[in-house]
Design a protein around this motif. Structure first.
Motif, PDB file in Angstrom:
ATOM      1  N   UNK A   1     -39.846 -46.837-105.400  1.00 32.35           N
ATOM      2  CA  UNK A   1     -40.085 -48.161-104.844  1.00 32.35           C
ATOM      3  C   UNK A   1     -41.248 -48.800-105.594  1.00 32.35           C
ATOM      4  N   UNK A   2     -40.964 -49.816-106.393  1.00 32.70           N
ATOM      5  CA  UNK A   2     -42.007 -50.477-107.174  1.00 32.70           C
ATOM      6  C   UNK A   2     -42.258 -51.884-106.688  1.00 32.70           C
TER       7      UNK A   2
ATOM      8  N   UNK B   1     -47.706 -57.166-104.590  1.00 33.66           N
ATOM      9  CA  UNK B   1     -48.814 -56.879-105.510  1.00 33.66           C
ATOM     10  C   UNK B   1     -48.935 -55.405-105.900  1.00 33.66           C
ATOM     11  N   UNK B   2     -49.377 -55.189-107.139  1.00 31.96           N
ATOM     12  CA  UNK B   2     -49.827 -53.891-107.617  1.00 31.96           C
ATOM     13  C   UNK B   2     -51.224 -54.100-108.186  1.00 31.96           C
ATOM     14  N   UNK B   3     -51.933 -53.024-108.514  1.00 32.36           N
ATOM     15  CA  UNK B   3     -53.325 -53.198-108.940  1.00 32.36           C
ATOM     16  C   UNK B   3     -53.539 -53.012-110.444  1.00 32.36           C
ATOM     17  N   UNK B   4     -52.474 -53.147-111.219  1.00 27.17           N
ATOM     18  CA  UNK B   4     -52.627 -53.085-112.667  1.00 27.17           C
ATOM     19  C   UNK B   4     -53.027 -54.464-113.190  1.00 27.17           C
ATOM     20  N   UNK B   5     -53.724 -54.495-114.319  1.00 29.55           N
ATOM     21  CA  UNK B   5     -54.069 -55.766-114.950  1.00 29.55           C
ATOM     22  C   UNK B   5     -52.799 -56.567-115.233  1.00 29.55           C
ATOM     23  N   UNK B   6     -52.852 -57.850-114.898  1.00 32.63           N
ATOM     24  CA  UNK B   6     -51.707 -58.717-115.134  1.00 32.63           C
ATOM     25  C   UNK B   6     -50.717 -58.772-113.991  1.00 32.63           C
ATOM     26  N   UNK B   7     -50.921 -57.947-112.966  1.00 32.01           N
ATOM     27  CA  UNK B   7     -50.091 -57.959-111.748  1.00 32.01           C
ATOM     28  C   UNK B   7     -48.695 -57.380-111.914  1.00 32.01           C
ATOM     29  N   UNK B   8     -48.309 -56.997-113.128  1.00 28.75           N
ATOM     30  CA  UNK B   8     -46.947 -56.538-113.347  1.00 28.75           C
ATOM     31  C   UNK B   8     -46.936 -55.223-114.118  1.00 28.75           C
ATOM     32  N   UNK B   9     -45.835 -54.516-113.999  1.00 30.87           N
ATOM     33  CA  UNK B   9     -45.626 -53.310-114.783  1.00 30.87           C
ATOM     34  C   UNK B   9     -44.119 -53.125-114.942  1.00 30.87           C
ATOM     35  N   UNK B  10     -43.714 -52.069-115.640  1.00 31.30           N
ATOM     36  CA  UNK B  10     -42.290 -51.778-115.775  1.00 31.30           C
ATOM     37  C   UNK B  10     -42.065 -50.281-115.690  1.00 31.30           C
ATOM     38  N   UNK B  11     -40.851 -49.908-115.319  1.00 36.04           N
ATOM     39  CA  UNK B  11     -40.476 -48.509-115.169  1.00 36.04           C
ATOM     40  C   UNK B  11     -40.046 -47.954-116.525  1.00 36.04           C
TER      41      UNK B  11
ATOM     42  N   UNK C   1     -36.673 -53.835-115.750  1.00 33.68           N
ATOM     43  CA  UNK C   1     -37.342 -52.941-114.791  1.00 33.68           C
ATOM     44  C   UNK C   1     -38.788 -53.337-114.531  1.00 33.68           C
ATOM     45  N   UNK C   2     -39.110 -54.622-114.640  1.00 35.66           N
ATOM     46  CA  UNK C   2     -40.451 -55.070-114.280  1.00 35.66           C
ATOM     47  C   UNK C   2     -40.571 -55.158-112.761  1.00 35.66           C
ATOM     48  N   UNK C   3     -41.778 -54.987-112.270  1.00 37.75           N
ATOM     49  CA  UNK C   3     -42.039 -55.091-110.836  1.00 37.75           C
ATOM     50  C   UNK C   3     -43.468 -55.542-110.633  1.00 37.75           C
ATOM     51  N   UNK C   4     -43.759 -55.971-109.408  1.00 35.01           N
ATOM     52  CA  UNK C   4     -45.089 -56.471-109.079  1.00 35.01           C
ATOM     53  C   UNK C   4     -45.098 -57.990-109.043  1.00 35.01           C
TER      54      UNK C   4
ATOM     55  N   UNK D   1     -47.925 -42.022-103.399  1.00 35.45           N
ATOM     56  CA  UNK D   1     -48.355 -43.413-103.304  1.00 35.45           C
ATOM     57  C   UNK D   1     -49.403 -43.682-104.380  1.00 35.45           C
ATOM     58  N   UNK D   2     -49.228 -44.760-105.164  1.00 36.39           N
ATOM     59  CA  UNK D   2     -50.211 -45.076-106.193  1.00 36.39           C
ATOM     60  C   UNK D   2     -50.141 -46.569-106.536  1.00 36.39           C
ATOM     61  N   UNK D   3     -50.945 -46.987-107.498  1.00 40.07           N
ATOM     62  CA  UNK D   3     -50.994 -48.361-108.014  1.00 40.07           C
ATOM     63  C   UNK D   3     -51.322 -49.397-106.945  1.00 40.07           C
ATOM     64  N   UNK D   4     -52.256 -49.052-106.056  1.00 35.94           N
ATOM     65  CA  UNK D   4     -52.716 -50.023-105.067  1.00 35.94           C
ATOM     66  C   UNK D   4     -51.797 -50.204-103.885  1.00 35.94           C
TER      67      UNK D   4
END
Length: 428
Positions: A199-200, A143-153, A162-165, A245-248
């Motif tokens: 590390x994502x 898990x990450x704490x961005x809306x939608x649970x996912x992000x990309x580099x 490069x999506x993660x989460x 360290x960031x994004x939850x």
């Protein structure tokens, strides 16, 4: 008889007290940095590349010690493939093409070296310097704490790869053990530097132990969400942040080391530990977990021949920064030679409920120009009074690195374990 008992009791008390103090910072019955680390990597000769890594790896692949590999451009490991690297293998990052290794979500990197045969990622330049090549990116589905649970580099990489989460905190992206990453962090045109190891969304089943990053031009370790567990991690003379360290992120880091120098920094800011919950506040989902970092037995040291002069000259910044809406537990650690030791975001309200989320316990503050401040506020009496309370068992001293650590200046085999038997620390 009473006198003998008293003498024995005093002796045991002193021994126990010394041992308790020595448990601060990195620890071990022997120096665990020996054999697999390299503090003079610029002088190491790793030979010429015999194999090329390029494009996309879609099937299980093994890199062996008998060859030297060069990463050309962006190399993606996809399709749930496993890239296995044998102990002692050398992988060189190509400078001209910004060689970067990306382990995509679902794939794994099994890079398990040994104490006597570590795996080395390094520069292809004969005269090596920070930022010669890209770095390593490992992406998972924790898990990450961005809306939608996912992000990309970003970093000029393929966003579709490069999506993660995700929703799996116990996932594994593989193993990094007895691995060195040298001279990474190449500058991206119109953007910032790569990070040596990004590390994502990494799950807590990923093994991250005995990793040394040296001379990174960007951040050494950047952790974006996930639940990583890191042990015996080293950042040595990096220009950017050592541990970000960031994004939850729900991270645990133990028995780890950051050695900075007054003369290496970058424009985005440089410190040992940076804890935040988001990069852009409007992208953070506050119904999800915000960043929590538990860091124990950390040694954060500024390497300077004259720390006092460097501090007065403005060359030294803080060791630790804590942003709003985060939690940091920092225990049994050493912070030596910074200006000041710790800065808290000025958006944090100095209320007990917030300070309970920032636990600073059994810290050894040495040779710092002030200990704990709010950003932009020179009056830190309240913070010093709060964290100076005896219940936190924080200690204070002002000694040189040579006095503070066992063998700080050894050019090949330094020993950064605390040597408190050489001097006296005070409770204030």
């Amino acid at each position: 008889m009473k006198n003998i008992i008293l003498i024995i009791w005093v002796f045991l008390t002193v021994v126990c007290d010394v041992n308790a103090q020595q448990e601060k910072g990195i620890f071990g019955s022997s120096n665990w940095l020996n054999n697999w680390t390299e503090f003079k990597p610029g002088k190491a000769d790793y030979g010429e590349a015999t194999q090329i890594l390029a494009g996309t790896i879609t099937v299980n692949t093994r890199l062996t010690k008998k060859d030297v590999y060069i990463i050309q451009g962006n190399v993606y490991v996809t399709n749930n493939a496993i890239l296995t690297i044998d102990p002692g293998t050398i992988i060189i990052g190509d400078s001209e093409s910004k060689g970067t290794l990306i382990i995509t979500k679902g794939a794994q990197l099994i890079a398990e070296g040994s104490e006597t045969d570590p795996i080395v990622f390094t520069s292809n330049k004969s005269l090596k310097k920070a930022g010669d090549w890209g770095g390593i990116v490992i992406l998972g589905d924790a898990p990450i704490n961005k809306f939608g649970n996912y992000s990309s580099i970003n970093y000029d990489l393929d966003p579709s790869l490069t999506t993660y989460g995700g929703l799996n905190p116990a996932s594994s992206s593989g193993v990094l053990k007895y691995v060195r990453i040298e001279y990474a962090g190449k500058k991206i045109k119109g953007s910032e530097n790569f990070n040596a190891l990004l590390l994502g969304g990494i799950g807590n089943k990923t093994i991250l132990e005995n990793i040394m990053i040296s001379y990174a031009a960007g951040d050494a370790f950047e952790v974006l969400g996930g639940e990583p567990v890191l042990n015996k991690i080293i950042s040595y003379r990096s220009s950017g942040i050592d541990f970000k360290f960031t994004l939850g992120t729900q991270a645990k880091i133990d028995n780890s080391l950051a050695v900075r120098t007054s003369y290496l920094t970058n424009n985005s800011g440089s410190r040992c530990i940076d804890v935040s919950s988001y990069i852009k506040k409007e992208e953070a989902d506050f119904t999800k977990k915000q960043t929590v970092v538990t860091a124990t037995n950390m040694t954060l040291a500024n390497d300077s021949d004259n720390i006092d002069t460097d501090i007065k000259s403005g060359l030294v910044k803080e060791a630790v920064f804590v942003a709003e809406n985060t939690s940091l537990v920092l225990r049994k650690s050493v912070i030596s030679g910074f200006n000041p030791a710790i800065i808290l975001d000025n958006n944090i309200e100095l209320a007990e409920k917030n300070l309970k989320k920032i636990r600073l316990e059994e810290i050894y503050f040495n040779f710092c120009q002030g200990n704990i401040f709010m950003a932009g506020n020179l009056n830190n009496e309240d913070l010093e009074s709060y964290y100076g309370n005896s219940v936190f068992f924080n200690l204070y001293s002002k000694t040189t690195n040579l006095e503070t650590f066992n063998d700080f200046a050894n050019p090949r085999r330094p020993d950064f374990r605390l040597a408190l038997t050489k001097f006296t620390a005070s409770a204030k």
